[in-house]
Scaffold this motif. Sequence first.
Motif, short mmCIF file in Angstrom:
data_model
loop_
_atom_site.label_atom_id
_atom_site.label_comp_id
_atom_site.label_asym_id
_atom_site.label_seq_id
_atom_site.Cartn_x
_atom_site.Cartn_y
_atom_site.Cartn_z
N UNK A 1 0.82 -1.22 0.00
CA UNK A 1 0.00 0.00 0.00
C UNK A 1 0.85 1.26 0.00
N UNK A 2 1.90 1.27 0.81
CA UNK A 2 2.78 2.44 0.88
C UNK A 2 3.48 2.68 -0.45
N UNK B 1 -8.19 -0.15 5.58
CA UNK B 1 -9.56 0.36 5.66
C UNK B 1 -10.25 0.13 4.31
N UNK B 2 -11.40 -0.52 4.32
CA UNK B 2 -12.07 -0.93 3.08
C UNK B 2 -11.08 -1.71 2.21
N UNK C 1 3.75 5.85 -5.70
CA UNK C 1 3.64 5.98 -7.16
C UNK C 1 2.59 7.03 -7.52
N UNK C 2 1.46 6.98 -6.82
CA UNK C 2 0.41 7.96 -7.07
C UNK C 2 0.83 9.36 -6.70
N UNK D 1 -6.37 4.44 -3.19
CA UNK D 1 -6.39 2.99 -3.00
C UNK D 1 -5.20 2.50 -2.21
N UNK D 2 -4.01 2.98 -2.56
CA UNK D 2 -2.82 2.60 -1.81
C UNK D 2 -2.89 3.02 -0.36
N UNK D 3 -3.42 4.22 -0.12
CA UNK D 3 -3.58 4.70 1.25
C UNK D 3 -4.56 3.86 2.05
#
Length: 141
Positions: free
Chosen positions: A20-21, A65-66, A26-27, A57-59
């Motif tokens: 995720x990080x 979360x979700x 990248x984003x 999404x990555x966050x």
Amino acid sequence: MNVLDTVRPYVLSIFRIVIGLMFACHGAAKLFGALGGEAVPVGVWPQWYAGVIEVVGGGLVLLGLFTRIAALICSGEMAYAYFLVHQPKALWPLQNEGELAAVYSWSFLLIAVMGPGAWALDTWLSRIRMREHLTAHNGVA
């Protein structure tokens, strides 16, 4: 139960946090020019929208979360990137520079299927809801 079964939810959490990080970074590079990236102008298809999915999404995956739905969307974005951007260049990921997209796609699919692990907001919130549910039913009896 062996040691590997015991540590599985924690290792899954660490895997989810790292993936995720890195994806959120990248984003951030696409949207804000962070980390040596070059910012893409707002609304440019598909890079700017990919950056939004990657940051949000990555966050969410990072926080747990979700997690499942966020991971599924991130997996889909990377599959889209692989098949529409990389795969037309050559058959194999090593040749078409699509290795990272393929690895992210499969990693996020794994997270979507396996869940967030022990250290996730989803897990914490689920425990709170379960405790409230049990308290409400025990109070009625």
